[in-house]
Design a protein around this motif. Structure first.
Motif, mmCIF file in Angstrom:
data_model
loop_
_atom_site.group_PDB
_atom_site.id
_atom_site.type_symbol
_atom_site.label_atom_id
_atom_site.label_comp_id
_atom_site.label_asym_id
_atom_site.label_seq_id
_atom_site.Cartn_x
_atom_site.Cartn_y
_atom_site.Cartn_z
ATOM 1 N N UNK A 1 37.361 -45.267 35.820
ATOM 2 C CA UNK A 1 38.151 -46.023 34.668
ATOM 3 C C UNK A 1 38.978 -44.643 34.123
ATOM 4 N N UNK A 2 38.677 -43.557 34.149
ATOM 5 C CA UNK A 2 39.553 -42.276 33.602
ATOM 6 C C UNK A 2 40.511 -42.141 34.473
ATOM 7 N N UNK A 3 40.262 -42.129 35.665
ATOM 8 C CA UNK A 3 41.213 -41.880 36.793
ATOM 9 C C UNK A 3 42.366 -42.844 36.754
ATOM 10 N N UNK B 1 22.564 -43.875 36.767
ATOM 11 C CA UNK B 1 23.150 -42.912 36.044
ATOM 12 C C UNK B 1 24.407 -42.566 36.841
ATOM 13 N N UNK B 2 24.121 -42.232 38.001
ATOM 14 C CA UNK B 2 25.439 -41.991 38.899
ATOM 15 C C UNK B 2 26.452 -43.032 39.226
ATOM 16 N N UNK B 3 26.052 -44.283 39.151
ATOM 17 C CA UNK B 3 26.995 -45.163 39.387
ATOM 18 C C UNK B 3 27.700 -45.403 38.118
ATOM 19 N N UNK B 4 27.027 -45.149 37.106
ATOM 20 C CA UNK B 4 27.725 -45.209 35.652
ATOM 21 C C UNK B 4 28.559 -44.309 35.542
ATOM 22 N N UNK B 5 28.260 -42.837 35.772
ATOM 23 C CA UNK B 5 29.319 -41.901 35.819
ATOM 24 C C UNK B 5 30.269 -42.080 36.692
ATOM 25 N N UNK B 6 30.230 -42.404 37.911
ATOM 26 C CA UNK B 6 31.314 -42.883 38.817
ATOM 27 C C UNK B 6 32.230 -43.943 38.123
#
Length: 142
Positions: free
Chosen positions: A115-117, A105-110
């Motif tokens: 991607x957003x950045x 989950x943390x990796x997916x959030x990172x």
């Protein structure tokens, strides 16, 4: 004299018969006492032998019971250890799966944040580059 002799013989016969009968009664009494004493001795020996055999049986059965209980206890202990190991393994797997899910989950959030950045920085870079390009075009026209 013959009458006296005959009478003496009869008296002697009776006395001797009495003495023999008394002797036989005493002998029979002694034999009876010996028989009873011998029976008493045999019964005492038999009682001791029975007591000894019961003691031997108790010791053997106690030893067998202790052996059985030791084997049973070892088996029960092994079974308990197997169950405990299975329970610990299940608990560890559950914890590991939870940690793995949290890490994913943390990796997916990172990844999403990167991607957003990247998209934001790309847009900002294009804006800046557009302004520089316009400036470059103005400078070329002059």
């Amino acid at each position: 004299r013959r009458k006296h002799n005959a009478a003496a013989t009869i008296i002697q016969k009776w006395v001797r018969g009495y003495l023999v009968r008394t002797q036989i009664q005493r002998h029979n009494a002694a034999v009876t006492i010996q028989r009873h004493v011998a029976g008493l001795i045999v019964r005492r020996r038999l009682k001791k032998m029975i007591k000894a055999s019961k003691t031997i049986q108790q010791r053997v059965r106690g030893n067998q019971s202790r052996k059985f209980m030791k084997c049973h206890f070892i088996g029960a202990t092994n079974a308990a250890q197997v169950l405990q190991n299975c329970a610990r393994m299940w608990k560890a797997k559950k914890k590991a799966n939870a940690l793995r899910a949290e890490k994913e989950y943390q990796e997916a959030m990172n990844r999403a944040a990167r991607r957003l950045q990247a998209a934001f920085r790309g847009k900002m870079g294009r804006r800046k580059a557009g302004g520089v390009r316009d400036l470059f075009m103005i400078m070329q026209q002059e």
